[in-house]
Scaffold this active site. Structure first.
Site, PDB file in Angstrom:
ATOM      1  CB  CYS A 103     -33.626 -38.213  23.875  1.00 42.53           C
ATOM      2  SG  CYS A 103     -32.927 -36.589  23.586  1.00 42.53           S
ATOM      3  CG  HIS A 104     -36.005 -34.955  20.880  1.00 39.98           C
ATOM      4  ND1 HIS A 104     -34.782 -34.764  21.486  1.00 39.98           N
ATOM      5  CD2 HIS A 104     -36.553 -33.728  20.742  1.00 39.98           C
ATOM      6  CE1 HIS A 104     -34.592 -33.475  21.695  1.00 39.98           C
ATOM      7  NE2 HIS A 104     -35.648 -32.820  21.250  1.00 39.98           N
TER       8      HIS A 104
END
Length: 170
Positions: A103-104
């Site tokens: 994800c991030h």
């Protein structure tokens, strides 16, 4: 079995921490959480998880670990403001130890200037940032680069992420 460093702080994505850590532990690997302060309790952004930090970033050496895991959420963005976490992540990339970022999570690798020329993915909102960092961004559920870097986009990609991460740990 492998000893995996997991760097995180408050506002990590709960399931992106819990599901991979469960998979790692179920397969006999050790996961050591680290943040600025040992013993601190950090909370997931969905308030489903509280994690007690095993070690302070100041008390660990990346050479003690076989792999690095960076869960998503807002945690990687906060950690990349601290040069200690950036240097820690960069070390794994430089010495070609396995790095798992979902994800991030790649935000920390962007700041470490460790994505240039590497195939990777992440949450859609950071694709442009990854491209500016020189990554060869692919919009796929999991991307494995050079048998070292495993990246995924979001929670629904966790099964593929876990499968590829575990394969690199064998």
């Amino acid at each position: 079995m492998s000893k995996i460093a997991c760097i995180l702080t408050d506002m990590f994505e709960d399931i992106e921490y819990k599901a991979p850590v469960k998979a790692f532990k179920d397969n006999g690997h050790e996961v050591v959480t680290m943040e600025k302060e040992q013993g601190k309790k950090v909370k997931g952004k969905n308030k489903e998880s509280k994690v007690t930090i095993d070690a302070s970033i100041d008390d660990v050496n990346p050479d003690e670990f076989d792999a690095l895991f960076i869960p998503g959420g807002f945690s990687p963005d906060q950690l990349r403001a601290d040069d200690r976490f950036v240097a820690f992540a960069k070390h794994f990339m430089d010495v070609k130890k396995p790095v798992f970022a979902i994800c991030h999570g790649p935000q920390l690798l962007i700041t470490a200037k460790a994505l240039e020329g590497r195939k990777a993915t992440g949450f859609k909102s950071i694709h442009v940032d990854m491209e500016y960092a020189g990554a060869l961004v692919q919009d796929e559920e999991v991307v494995v680069c050079n048998n070292q870097l495993v990246t995924s986009r979001e929670p629904k990609d966790i099964p593929a992420f876990n499968k590829e991460a575990l394969a690199l740990l064998k």
